[in-house]
Each structure stands twice: as structure tokens, then as C-alpha cells.
Design a protein around this motif. Sequence first.
Motif, PDB file in Angstrom:
ATOM      1  N   LEU A 323       0.841  -1.194   0.000  1.00 42.93           N
ATOM      2  CA  LEU A 323       0.000   0.000   0.000  1.00 42.93           C
ATOM      3  C   LEU A 323       0.878   1.246   0.000  1.00 42.93           C
ATOM      4  CD1 LEU A 323      -2.716  -1.016   2.623  1.00 42.93           C
ATOM      5  CD2 LEU A 323      -2.748  -1.325   0.144  1.00 42.93           C
ATOM      6  N   PRO A 324       0.434   2.307  -0.705  1.00 43.58           N
ATOM      7  CA  PRO A 324       1.229   3.547  -0.675  1.00 43.58           C
ATOM      8  C   PRO A 324       1.333   4.083   0.752  1.00 43.58           C
ATOM      9  CG  PRO A 324      -0.873   3.875  -1.798  1.00 43.58           C
ATOM     10  CD  PRO A 324      -0.792   2.414  -1.496  1.00 43.58           C
ATOM     11  N   LYS A 325       2.506   4.598   1.071  1.00 38.98           N
ATOM     12  CA  LYS A 325       2.713   5.134   2.427  1.00 38.98           C
ATOM     13  C   LYS A 325       1.910   6.408   2.601  1.00 38.98           C
ATOM     14  CE  LYS A 325       7.292   3.474   3.676  1.00 38.98           C
ATOM     15  NZ  LYS A 325       8.601   3.880   4.173  1.00 38.98           N
ATOM     16  N   LYS A 326       1.326   6.558   3.750  1.00 40.24           N
ATOM     17  CA  LYS A 326       0.572   7.776   4.020  1.00 40.24           C
ATOM     18  C   LYS A 326       1.457   8.796   4.711  1.00 40.24           C
ATOM     19  CE  LYS A 326      -4.053   5.880   4.514  1.00 40.24           C
ATOM     20  NZ  LYS A 326      -4.467   4.924   5.542  1.00 40.24           N
ATOM     21  N   LEU A 327       1.304  10.067   4.282  1.00 39.21           N
ATOM     22  CA  LEU A 327       2.050  11.144   4.915  1.00 39.21           C
ATOM     23  C   LEU A 327       1.286  11.571   6.155  1.00 39.21           C
ATOM     24  CD1 LEU A 327       4.540  12.962   4.545  1.00 39.21           C
ATOM     25  CD2 LEU A 327       3.048  14.598   3.401  1.00 39.21           C
ATOM     26  N   MET A 328       1.963  11.596   7.270  1.00 33.39           N
ATOM     27  CA  MET A 328       1.281  11.966   8.500  1.00 33.39           C
ATOM     28  C   MET A 328       1.406  13.465   8.740  1.00 33.39           C
ATOM     29  SD  MET A 328       1.765   8.677  10.818  1.00 33.39           S
ATOM     30  CE  MET A 328       3.410   8.755  11.380  1.00 33.39           C
ATOM     31  N   SER A 329       0.705  13.924   9.776  1.00 37.34           N
ATOM     32  CA  SER A 329       0.617  15.375   9.996  1.00 37.34           C
ATOM     33  C   SER A 329       1.985  15.989  10.287  1.00 37.34           C
ATOM     34  CB  SER A 329      -0.344  15.671  11.141  1.00 37.34           C
ATOM     35  OG  SER A 329       0.073  14.951  12.274  1.00 37.34           O
ATOM     36  N   ASP A 330       2.897  15.208  10.858  1.00 40.11           N
ATOM     37  CA  ASP A 330       4.214  15.786  11.155  1.00 40.11           C
ATOM     38  C   ASP A 330       5.197  15.595  10.001  1.00 40.11           C
ATOM     39  OD1 ASP A 330       4.565  13.100  11.313  1.00 40.11           O
ATOM     40  OD2 ASP A 330       5.708  13.117  13.182  1.00 40.11           O
ATOM     41  N   ASN A 331       4.624  15.319   8.803  1.00 35.18           N
ATOM     42  CA  ASN A 331       5.424  15.175   7.588  1.00 35.18           C
ATOM     43  C   ASN A 331       6.293  13.920   7.540  1.00 35.18           C
ATOM     44  OD1 ASN A 331       4.475  17.237   6.141  1.00 35.18           O
ATOM     45  ND2 ASN A 331       6.115  18.680   6.651  1.00 35.18           N
ATOM     46  N   SER A 332       6.115  13.008   8.470  1.00 36.65           N
ATOM     47  CA  SER A 332       6.839  11.750   8.346  1.00 36.65           C
ATOM     48  C   SER A 332       5.885  10.730   7.722  1.00 36.65           C
ATOM     49  CB  SER A 332       7.309  11.279   9.718  1.00 36.65           C
ATOM     50  OG  SER A 332       6.182  11.010  10.520  1.00 36.65           O
ATOM     51  N   TYR A 333       6.441   9.681   7.203  1.00 42.57           N
ATOM     52  CA  TYR A 333       5.599   8.654   6.601  1.00 42.57           C
ATOM     53  C   TYR A 333       5.309   7.576   7.622  1.00 42.57           C
ATOM     54  CZ  TYR A 333       6.168  10.743   2.044  1.00 42.57           C
ATOM     55  OH  TYR A 333       6.122  11.601   0.992  1.00 42.57           O
ATOM     56  N   GLU A 334       4.141   7.064   7.553  1.00 45.20           N
ATOM     57  CA  GLU A 334       3.820   5.979   8.469  1.00 45.20           C
ATOM     58  C   GLU A 334       4.496   4.717   7.977  1.00 45.20           C
ATOM     59  OE1 GLU A 334      -0.387   4.446   6.519  1.00 45.20           O
ATOM     60  OE2 GLU A 334      -0.362   5.292   8.541  1.00 45.20           O
ATOM     61  N   LYS A 335       4.492   3.721   8.826  1.00 44.32           N
ATOM     62  CA  LYS A 335       5.121   2.454   8.500  1.00 44.32           C
ATOM     63  C   LYS A 335       4.503   1.857   7.234  1.00 44.32           C
ATOM     64  CE  LYS A 335       6.308  -0.595  12.084  1.00 44.32           C
ATOM     65  NZ  LYS A 335       5.880  -1.671  12.999  1.00 44.32           N
ATOM     66  N   GLN A 336       5.367   1.212   6.466  1.00 43.47           N
ATOM     67  CA  GLN A 336       4.896   0.562   5.246  1.00 43.47           C
ATOM     68  C   GLN A 336       3.882  -0.550   5.582  1.00 43.47           C
ATOM     69  OE1 GLN A 336       6.251   1.069   1.744  1.00 43.47           O
ATOM     70  NE2 GLN A 336       4.167   0.256   1.685  1.00 43.47           N
ATOM     71  N   ILE A 337       2.729  -0.471   4.929  1.00 42.75           N
ATOM     72  CA  ILE A 337       1.716  -1.504   5.176  1.00 42.75           C
ATOM     73  C   ILE A 337       1.635  -2.447   3.974  1.00 42.75           C
ATOM     74  CG2 ILE A 337      -0.759  -1.930   5.519  1.00 42.75           C
ATOM     75  CD1 ILE A 337      -0.845   0.628   7.159  1.00 42.75           C
ATOM     76  N   ILE A 338       1.642  -3.731   4.277  1.00 44.09           N
ATOM     77  CA  ILE A 338       1.516  -4.725   3.205  1.00 44.09           C
ATOM     78  C   ILE A 338       0.246  -5.534   3.440  1.00 44.09           C
ATOM     79  CG2 ILE A 338       2.524  -6.816   2.204  1.00 44.09           C
ATOM     80  CD1 ILE A 338       5.225  -5.276   3.162  1.00 44.09           C
ATOM     81  N   ARG A 339      -0.560  -5.544   2.416  1.00 40.75           N
ATOM     82  CA  ARG A 339      -1.856  -6.192   2.553  1.00 40.75           C
ATOM     83  C   ARG A 339      -1.758  -7.598   1.990  1.00 40.75           C
ATOM     84  NH1 ARG A 339      -6.807  -3.683  -0.553  1.00 40.75           N
ATOM     85  NH2 ARG A 339      -8.464  -5.079   0.151  1.00 40.75           N
ATOM     86  N   LEU A 340      -2.182  -8.552   2.777  1.00 50.25           N
ATOM     87  CA  LEU A 340      -2.117  -9.951   2.334  1.00 50.25           C
ATOM     88  C   LEU A 340      -3.529 -10.468   2.067  1.00 50.25           C
ATOM     89  CD1 LEU A 340       0.488 -11.488   4.818  1.00 50.25           C
ATOM     90  CD2 LEU A 340       0.890 -10.541   2.545  1.00 50.25           C
ATOM     91  N   THR A 341      -3.664 -11.137   0.949  1.00 51.36           N
ATOM     92  CA  THR A 341      -4.956 -11.753   0.632  1.00 51.36           C
ATOM     93  C   THR A 341      -4.708 -13.186   0.195  1.00 51.36           C
ATOM     94  OG1 THR A 341      -4.708 -10.824  -1.578  1.00 51.36           O
ATOM     95  CG2 THR A 341      -6.147  -9.640  -0.077  1.00 51.36           C
ATOM     96  N   THR A 342      -5.726 -13.990   0.297  1.00 49.35           N
ATOM     97  CA  THR A 342      -5.582 -15.373  -0.203  1.00 49.35           C
ATOM     98  C   THR A 342      -5.529 -15.317  -1.717  1.00 49.35           C
ATOM     99  OG1 THR A 342      -7.958 -15.510   0.012  1.00 49.35           O
ATOM    100  CG2 THR A 342      -6.669 -16.625   1.688  1.00 49.35           C
ATOM    101  N   LYS A 343      -4.752 -16.238  -2.273  1.00 55.11           N
ATOM    102  CA  LYS A 343      -4.558 -16.241  -3.715  1.00 55.11           C
ATOM    103  C   LYS A 343      -5.870 -16.600  -4.414  1.00 55.11           C
ATOM    104  CE  LYS A 343      -0.224 -16.998  -5.354  1.00 55.11           C
ATOM    105  NZ  LYS A 343       0.990 -17.792  -5.241  1.00 55.11           N
ATOM    106  N   ARG A 344      -6.223 -15.754  -5.431  1.00 59.40           N
ATOM    107  CA  ARG A 344      -7.437 -16.063  -6.182  1.00 59.40           C
ATOM    108  C   ARG A 344      -7.188 -17.267  -7.079  1.00 59.40           C
ATOM    109  NH1 ARG A 344      -8.496 -10.296  -8.353  1.00 59.40           N
ATOM    110  NH2 ARG A 344      -8.919  -9.185  -6.430  1.00 59.40           N
ATOM    111  N   ILE A 345      -8.199 -18.027  -7.257  1.00 63.52           N
ATOM    112  CA  ILE A 345      -8.081 -19.160  -8.184  1.00 63.52           C
ATOM    113  C   ILE A 345      -7.990 -18.584  -9.595  1.00 63.52           C
ATOM    114  CG2 ILE A 345      -9.080 -21.368  -8.881  1.00 63.52           C
ATOM    115  CD1 ILE A 345      -8.818 -21.205  -5.849  1.00 63.52           C
ATOM    116  N   SER A 346      -6.961 -18.967 -10.302  1.00 63.27           N
ATOM    117  CA  SER A 346      -6.795 -18.422 -11.644  1.00 63.27           C
ATOM    118  C   SER A 346      -7.843 -18.979 -12.593  1.00 63.27           C
ATOM    119  CB  SER A 346      -5.396 -18.723 -12.169  1.00 63.27           C
ATOM    120  OG  SER A 346      -5.197 -20.131 -12.126  1.00 63.27           O
ATOM    121  N   GLY A 347      -8.089 -18.294 -13.657  1.00 61.32           N
ATOM    122  CA  GLY A 347      -9.042 -18.747 -14.668  1.00 61.32           C
ATOM    123  C   GLY A 347     -10.444 -18.321 -14.362  1.00 61.32           C
ATOM    124  N   ARG A 348     -10.616 -17.431 -13.398  1.00 55.93           N
ATOM    125  CA  ARG A 348     -11.962 -17.005 -13.054  1.00 55.93           C
ATOM    126  C   ARG A 348     -12.492 -15.937 -13.972  1.00 55.93           C
ATOM    127  NH1 ARG A 348     -13.644 -13.943  -7.628  1.00 55.93           N
ATOM    128  NH2 ARG A 348     -15.398 -13.047  -8.711  1.00 55.93           N
TER     129      ARG A 348
END
Lengths: 348, 191
Positions: A323-348
Motif C-alpha cells: 500500500l502507498p505510504k501515508k504522509l502523516m501530519s508531522d510530515n513523516s511517513y507511516e510504517k509501510q503496510i503490506i496487505r495480504l490476501t488469499t490467492k485467487r483461483i486463476s481462470g476465473r
Amino acid sequence: MEENVSKYELYILKEIEGAITSFEKSELDEWRQNPQNENYYQEQKKIWSLIEDHHRMKSIDREKALKRVEKQIFDRFAAKRILQSFEKAAAILFIPLLLWSVWYYYHQHSADKVKKEIVFNQVEVPLGMRSSMTLPDGTSVWLNAGSSLKYAVSFDGSERKVELTGEAYFQVVKDKTRPFVVTAGEMDIRVLGTSFNCCAYPDENNIETALVEGNVEISDKSGKILTELKPGELATFSKTGNGISVVKTNLEKHIAWKSGKLMFRDDPMNKVLEKLGRWYNVEFQVDNQEILGYIYSATFTGESLDQMLKMFALSAPIDYQILPKKLMSDNSYEKQIIRLTTKRISGR
Amino acid sequence: MADITGKEQSLSNPFLLDRLKEGDRNVFTLLFNEYYSGLVIYADYYLHDLEQSEDIVQSVFISLWENKHTLKSASFRFFLVNSVKNSCIDLIRKEETRNKYNLRQVNREADYEPDFWTEAELKKMIESAIEKLPPKCREIFILSRYKNLKSREIADKLNLSPRTVETQIAHALKVLREDLKDYLFQLFFFF
């Protein structure tokens, strides 16, 4: 015009130019015997030398000299002025320092009556980094990401006490007279001389201690011995009051981190994600709770975050999204967030 | 005469002294530009070493700045010339005690005292005197004194006989003496 100039005046000129003959010189000297002539001679020479002086003055590099002098004067004075402002600052700071010293003196003395003050040092390792250090007694400590270790600057008590938050691997120097005690949350690990790993992150439910060699004694806050470990054993202490359990373990996966490897062997995904998150200083956002139940095995060695995630997606039925890093009010970036999802079945 | 003393007065203005005491660097620069080259040549009368003379005059200016608060009289000229003279004499004495045989050819003529002129003063005096010379005479004089040409070289250059050139220079010298001799004996009024 030539009539206006006597031969003596010519001789004077020739003398100045160094072109006078000895005959002319003797004639000139004779002429100078007359005081009036001598006076005239001196005046002529003086005029000549003034013109000469003027000529030489013009050839002097005054600009260069001025620069040199200014450099000596004003550079030095500039330095002095800075020093003077420091002096002012020092004078202002002196009063609180004095008050503090007086307070500290009395405080120290009253504390002395109770017990000797121990000075502690604390080392913190930020997330995404690892560090190693040597304690005053020669014990080597490796600190994992997001951990801190507090220790006495000099171990001069009857015990060598340290306090651990997070994960550390200890290689304790043997000293039978002074046990080495690690306080990790609600439990103490007491050793004489051994190597062991202790994992005690505040956000985890368990404190794990894995013994590599020697022996350790684990006790609770009251000093009651809970268990003793043999090499190759892992003690899991439950912070939620479920006691302590001891099992044989794969030691390598507990200590691989200190050599830069992250090793998982049949570990539940929730634990894997906690470790990866600290290791790479990222936060995993899991949409499907099913993922947390996966059992996972892998070894990461110096991979970048991107490489790790690719391997992760290959070896587990998981898709990821940075996910894109969000700029916080004090101009620092928040921690990098990685979103995990279950793998979609291919061919759908 | 009046011009020269006038110039000196303008630089001994108490106003300048006050500004110098307040640390006005412009006043320092003004004094430096006015007196530096004259003082170097003055020191060179004692030392016969232009580089050493420059060093001495520079340190005198540094001490002028450092001691500006203790200056009482506004005669910068007096202060500077005296300081340079004393520094030169000190230096010569030190060298004399170091080497029994003084390497430097100190001018030991009885009560020999070099004159001090600023560059601007000399420029004004000499250039106005030269202006009064007849054109040919002036040209020869300038080639001789300011372009450092020998009489023979000037003669070749201007297609004149060496004797004519020498006569012209001697004549110029004579005229300048007439013109400048008043200044030469007024020196001590300045101090």
C-alpha cells in the motif's frame, strides 16, 4: 637649456646612475668641499631618493597586505566573538547546573545510605535492524529488530543483571561467583556461563528461551524456579498464566537470525508475520483470518522486502499488495503496510 | 604645503578616532591605505629588506587595531611612524646581539633620520613639479625615473645624444629641487 646645467649637476646625475668616472668623481668631491655646494649636493640626492621612494611605494601590493592584516585581525576577533557568546550561554546555564549539582549531591548522599546507585545503560535496536554488542563482563549479545537491553555499566554486584525487551542471543562468559541474570518480562533466566536465545517481545503472548549449550534456570518474579533447561530444549513461558512448557526444538531456527537469516520451520503464519514485520519494519494487514492459521516453512537470507514478498507469494497461497505510504501530519511517513490476501483461483 | 598639512589634519580628525574606537573597519582600511606604502619605504630605510619592512608595518597596523581603545591623541601618523621606527630599531638591536658582525648595513651616519611621506603626498608633490617641466624635459625625466631607462637607452629611443638626455635630466632635477626644497625642510612640522 644646456647652459642652465653645470657640469657638477651632471656629475651628480651620473653618480646616481652609477655612470660616473673616477676622474669626474674626484672633481665632484673637490666641488663638494664648499659647504654650500655640499648642501646643494645633499638636496639633489634627497630629491632623487624621494622620487625613487615614490616609485617604490607605487610598486607595493597594498591590497594583498591589507587582506593579510584583515585576516589576522578580524578572523581572530570573529572567533573571539563566538567564544564570548558561548561564555554568555555558559553563564546562563551555570545557575541551573549549580542548582542541579546541589540537589544531586544531597540526593546521592541520601541514596548512599540505602544502597549503592547502579548506573544503567540501555541499547535499543530499531525495527528492521539488528545489532551485536559486548557487555562489561565480556558477554556477547546479539539484539534482534525492535529489541532493547538495559544493563549495569559495571557489573559490580553479586549478580550480572540485564533486562531484555524483545529478542536476544546471549553468549555468556563463565563466572561461577556472579550468575548472569536476564529479566524478561515476568520471568528471570539465571545462568553461569552458556549460550541461549531469549525471545520476549511485549506484544507476544509467550516468552521463548532456547538453550544452545550449558544450562539455565528459569524462575518467576518471586524467585521460584519454574524449570531448568538442557541444550536443545525450548521453554515457552505463558504470560497469560498458563505456566511453562519445555520441548525439544530445532535450535537453528531460533538462532539463525543472529547470522542474518530468518528461518521458519512449521511455524504458524501469525508468528511468521510478527517476525517478518519486525525484520523488515513493515506492518502486515491481513484481510482473511484464514491466512493466520497457515503453517509455514522458509528461510530468508538477506532478501530485500520486495524479494521476500515474491518468495512469500510463491511458497504460500498468498497474494500481497504494497500500500502507498501515508504522509502523516508531522510530515513523516507511516510504517509501510503490506496487505495480504488469499490467492485467487486463476481462470476465473 | 597647505595641501599636505590639510590631508594630515583630515586623518587626525578626532571623529575618525572615535569611529576607530567603536571598531569601524572602514576607518582602519582608510588608515591602512593612506599610510601603508609610505611606512614600508620608511621601515626599509632602517632594514634594507622590503619583505621584513612589510611584516613590521603589518604588525604595527594589527597593534593599532588591538590597542585602538588606548589611543589618546588622534595623530595616527605620529603613532604609526613612531611604532614602525621603534619596531625597526628593536629588530636591528636583536639582530646585533645575535650576530657580533651585523650582516645588515645599518646606516650609521650621525643623527640620520629618514623622512616619512605618504604615497599620496609624494605623488602630489612630485607630479605637480613634473607638470611644470618643459614637455621634452618631462618626457625624458619620466622615462629615466619611472621607466627605469638608462640615459643611453633614452638617447637611442628618442634619437638624441646621450649628453642631451643627461642634461635634460639634470635640468629636471634642478627644477624639482627648486620646487620641492621648501617641503624638505618642513618635515618636522608634521610630527
